[in-house]
Structure formats: C-alpha cells, structure tokens
Design an enzyme around this catalytic site. Sequence first.
Site, short mmCIF file in Angstrom:
data_model
loop_
_atom_site.label_atom_id
_atom_site.label_comp_id
_atom_site.label_asym_id
_atom_site.label_seq_id
_atom_site.Cartn_x
_atom_site.Cartn_y
_atom_site.Cartn_z
N ASP A 140 0.85 -1.19 0.00
CA ASP A 140 0.00 0.00 0.00
C ASP A 140 0.89 1.24 0.00
O ASP A 140 2.03 1.20 0.46
CB ASP A 140 -0.94 0.03 1.20
CG ASP A 140 -2.19 0.88 0.93
OD1 ASP A 140 -3.18 0.33 0.41
OD2 ASP A 140 -2.16 2.10 1.20
N ASP A 196 -7.76 -4.63 -5.28
CA ASP A 196 -8.97 -3.95 -4.82
C ASP A 196 -8.70 -2.46 -5.02
O ASP A 196 -8.19 -1.78 -4.15
CB ASP A 196 -9.24 -4.28 -3.35
CG ASP A 196 -10.56 -3.72 -2.86
OD1 ASP A 196 -11.32 -3.19 -3.70
OD2 ASP A 196 -10.83 -3.79 -1.65
N CYS A 208 -15.39 -1.26 -5.06
CA CYS A 208 -16.67 -1.13 -4.34
C CYS A 208 -17.47 -0.02 -4.99
O CYS A 208 -17.87 0.95 -4.37
CB CYS A 208 -16.46 -0.90 -2.85
SG CYS A 208 -15.34 0.46 -2.44
#
Length: 425
Positions: free
Chosen positions: A254, A301, A354
Amino acid sequence: MLLTEYRLDLVIRALRSILPLEHPADATLRHFFQHERIGSKERALVAETIFGVLRHRLFLEQACAQEATPRRMTLAYWIRFGGYNLRELEPLLMHGESSWLGQVKAISLATLPLPVQAELPEWVIEQLQPTMSDEMILALGRSMQSPAPLDLRVNTLLATRDEVLQTFQSEGMDALPTPYSPIGIRLKNKPALAGHPLFLSGKIEVQDEGSQLLGYLLAPKRSDMVVDFCAGAGGKTLMLGAMMQSQGRLYALDVSEKRLANLKPRLKRSGLSNLHPQLISHENDSRIKRLYGKIDRVLVDAPCSGLGTSRRNPDIKFRQSPESVTGYTRMQASILASASKLLKPGGRLVYATCSFLPQENHAIIDAFLTEHPAFIQRPAGEILAQNKIPMESKTFLQLLPSLHGTDAFFAAVLERVKTTSPQEI
C-alpha cells in the site's frame, strides 16, 4: 426519544458542520462529538438524524424548496422518516412550520423525479442508464437508503463459523450465517464488539460479505506467493492469509503508511506468520519490479469512487463527481497494468472495486484485455460454483445491495496464459 430545544439545537449545529461535505461525514461528526460534552442518548439521536438526512438529502431539499436550512431539513427528516409525529414536534415549531410539515408528510414519492426517488445525483443516474433500466436504478437507490447490517468474517485459522455462531447466540445476539460467504456472520443489531473476547482473540473481523467473496475468487493455495496490491488496513489480506493456512508468502502492499500501521494490531491478533506488509511509493515502485513474473495470485482492490458503500457512507455520493470518477479510472488502469506484471504464466489476478459504475468496472477490464493479449478472463460464476457458493454470476461478479444484501462490489478474474516478458504484458 423526547425531542427538546436542546436536542434540536445539537442536531442543527452538527448538520451545519457536516453539510459542506468538505470531509467525510463520519470524521466530521467524530470531531463534533470531541468538542461537545453530551450524553449517549443525545449522541445516538444526532448520529441517527445526521446520517438519515444524508440518506434522504435529495428528497429533503425538494421538500424544503428554497429554504433547505439545517433546521428545516432536520424537522422534515423527523416527520417523514424519523418516526415522529406533529404532536411530538409541535413544542419545537415556529409559526407556519406545522402546516409545512403536514405538506412534507403528504408528498407522494412517485410524483418526484428519478434522482429524488432513488436518492442518487443526476450524474450517477446518467452514467447508469446505458446499462440499467430506471426500475433497476430505483431499486438500487432505495436499497442504499437503509443502514447496512454488521457483517463479520470468521478467522478460520482460529475458529469455525459454527463455534462463533454458538457463542453469539448463547449471549442472546441476533446472529445468522451470511447467505453466500461460508465464513461470514451477519448481526442484525450492531453491538459494540471492540472489547468482545472473540474480537480480541482474533477469531472475528468486521468485513462485508461482498468483500469476503473476493477471497474465494482469488482462491490462493497454501504454497502460493500472493500479493494484495492495494491492501489498505488489510481486511482482505488477513482473509487470504487464513485461506493459505499461514503458509506460502503473502505481501500486503500500500502507498499509505497510516493504513499499513492500522494492519499491525489486526495482524498480531490473526495468528498469521506468512504476511509481509510493504510500503510502496507508487504502483511502479522498484520493490514491485523485483516481484515481476514470480507471483501466483494478485488481488487488486482498486481505489475507486466508493459509491457501493453508500449504505454506510451516504455522503460519498455527494463528495464524488464525474471529474473525480475520471481521475479514478486513470488510476485504476495504471494500477491494473502494473499489478498484472507480477503474475507467473497461469497466475490469477482479481480486479475489484466497491463501485457500481461501469466506467470503473467493465470498461477498465475491456480496455485491459484489448491492450494485454497475454491475459484472458475467467468466468467468476464458475469459480464461485467450484467453491460451492450459491450465487448466480456469469463472467463478472456484480454484487448490489438491492439483489444480494451486500455493499455494491464488482470483480473480474483474469489469468495470464502466455509466457511473455513483463514489457510485453
């Protein structure tokens, strides 16, 4: 709860601080509470009203016409959606407000424009209409006007779902297995779990059922080398580690040091020993290049608009725009291209967001496959069926709260099939 001038004033001041929406509503509300010494009942009323107003903001603005002040929006919410009647509100009302609230209560939703009925900004509806009927858009919008339930994931390294369910049920909690994820539990009422022994021992984690299904699409094996490319605070990473039985090697990448720091206490509770958090500066960091062609499974993601989480974050649809979505799509395409270089021949990549916007989902995959002939798409439905997950899904996984009771999630499964140098991928 008895409504008083004091409680009305609290809600008005909180709403006034939040409605510019310069920052996420939950963060602004936490800041408000830090500077207000108020009781738990008042906190609950303020939070419930604030998020209710945000869920129904477009209707309330329509009902308030040219006077959409925090006061009038609060009163309109209470009378229309909050369960209060005019008799309870009467002591708080100024001249003329009683007759106006009677009119608010009488408004017929069916007569209002689609954006107001669906509580979705017009630009969102315009982006959905090429692939969704107005009826589907309305169902989606209405499904996001109610709060989400609390979903948990059982850490299968430390417990089974049956064991956790038995514990919750013995404590009188309304706990049920999730309908799709074989390791998920849904709690109807949202109890505070931060001090619960199951949470402190790492046996459960808060994670939406839709997010859990991504792990089953990736389906890592025990001896695999796996990368969670945008790991964040590591919820999905921890699930992958448990699926691998803490074997093989799992990297959590990340760009945010803060998010990776939030992973540390969760990792400590989880019992995993195969997880390696790694801070990177960008998607083409040299630390990533060292892994090119070596990885069996990659989860992407991707950063996205987050519109699929609107049940939890109703303000997010007002903080995004067509311009911000365009920025996300550029980032998503770049991240996916970089992450794909990690895969061995035969390796699998799951791209997920999402979001329910086609631009962030199908369009990204279609463009990637056109530009990267070494990759093919695997049917998501087939992979879920192999994992005995009872869900009707074909090429893509598209979860919607209106159909599945989860947050809105999109996922596509890609496989590298040719032996190619990273420069050719």
